[in-house]
Design an enzyme around this catalytic site. Sequence first.
Site, short mmCIF file in Angstrom:
data_model
loop_
_atom_site.label_atom_id
_atom_site.label_comp_id
_atom_site.label_asym_id
_atom_site.label_seq_id
_atom_site.Cartn_x
_atom_site.Cartn_y
_atom_site.Cartn_z
N LYS A 173 102.23 5.87 -12.45
CA LYS A 173 102.87 5.95 -13.51
C LYS A 173 102.28 6.39 -14.80
O LYS A 173 102.35 6.74 -15.70
CB LYS A 173 103.88 4.66 -13.47
N HIS A 231 98.11 16.52 -4.17
CA HIS A 231 97.60 15.66 -5.61
C HIS A 231 97.47 16.63 -6.66
O HIS A 231 98.12 16.35 -7.65
CB HIS A 231 96.38 14.92 -5.52
N LYS A 333 83.80 16.72 -1.80
CA LYS A 333 83.26 15.57 -1.31
C LYS A 333 81.56 15.70 -1.42
O LYS A 333 81.29 16.90 -1.44
CB LYS A 333 83.61 15.01 0.08
#
Length: 466
Positions: A173, A231, A333
């Site tokens: 949020k 994402h 990564k």
Amino acid sequence: MKTLVILGASGDLTGRLLLPGVAGLIASGRAPGITLVGAGSDDWSAAQWQERLTGSFAGALADDGQSTKDGIKELAKVQKDSSYHQVDVTAKGALGELLATVEGPVALYFALPPAISQKACEVLRKKELPAGTRLVMEKPFGSSEESARALNVTLAKLVAEDHIHRVDHFLGKSTVLNIMGLRFANRLLEPLWNGEHIAKVEIIFDEDLTLENRARYYDHAGAGKDMIQSHLLQIMAIMAMEPPATLGHQDVRSSIAAVLRASTIGNSFKPDLTDSTRRARYTKGTIGSRKVPDYLSEEGVDPANDTETLAEVEVYVNNWRWAGVPFVLRSGKALGRTRKEAVVTYKPVPHLPAGFTGTDSPTRLHIGFGPDTLTLDLDVNGPGDLFTLDRVNLHTELASDPLLPYGEVLEGVLNGDPLLSVRGDTAEDCWRIVEPAFAAWKAGTVPMEEYAAGSTGPDGWTTSHD
Ligand code: NDP
């Protein structure tokens, strides 16, 4: 919500992320009156379940400064009353039998391998669900546009769309609200937030973490599916969305959906995926004092999977506001420097008065993620010679929610607010956008590059600023 039923209660997600999120939420007093039920295919005893709860709850509360006395009491009660049930959720009627014993309305959390979740939803019947049931689906939601659509059809037979929570814990949020607050509460920003003034937007999630024993999952996903497909596209949509009329889920999710519906990798000026996508894999190297082995020699990795550990794609939002502006989404990564931020690079001024010396660098706005920050890079005069341009960075911390990301996600679920959940059409669109890139990578059209662990990525990839 009255009861939170976690399917996959013995799994990694439940232990490491979900239960700590539940603990923080209940202990802060933000989810009163919840009963917690765990289910899994293992024959766990009540003591084994209690042991798992104790471990996950204690860890979450150790350094949390927001628990209230009443909240902690409540959490102890939730733990004491919590039960574990052995259920094969893919067996017809088995989940229905469990649901018949719990008090509704129920939030049914599918913390299961994706194929098992799908099967469980296929065998579930609407009449087996207590009134007001909410379904919580983990990522990945499907494995292609087609399978996501099929899963949406299955779910739609069970509950209404606003009772389906497709989780993307990046949509915490605070991050969503911080971006919207900056954009829509500042006259200085929003009028320039378009292709007339902005040259490009980068959304970067570079980690120094390596495989960390997650080959079973990661070697099939890679950076593209793990991060970009879900994402980073969601963050991009919030960066690019039209101002919603309200912060209600209908307005916000419709604005997000409109961005993603208009988005493609590459555009008509850049149709070749070898120009608009790149992929690479780490080789052995050193990160800090850690020696990192070659990705391909990590335990559980199958070279035949040809998995990328760094991916970059250039997405275009093909609408009036953003036509021609690249949104560069990058994640990887084993990189030498952790960078988690969106960077907005403005176009140069139309005319710099002759007489200024020094470098005229573009105005840049950085929104850092977790902890959320704002940095504005501007050119100013001096110091010393006032004809020379110099760089300053105006920086501030943005507000954060003390809840863990999964606590924020669960708060939405338990309060019946799908604001932070991915809507069905959006889940399909996220696959549609990336599928051409994944197909080109699979076919080997886009070469696999290499970078040493601990470096900034392959030569020539460094983004245009630091
Ligand atoms: P795990 O393999 O660790 O756990 C899966 C769980 O599902 C186990 O508890 C397993 O029980 C249970 N299970 C399997 N088959 C059945 C069945 N037929 N009936 C009932 N239970 C069953 O997976 P993860 O926890 O890692 O992942 C779960 C979901 O969360 C996946 O969709 C994953 O993509 C997603 N996710 C995971 C993250 C992570 O960090 N782990 C992060 C983000 C998303 P048993 O052990 O008894 O077989």
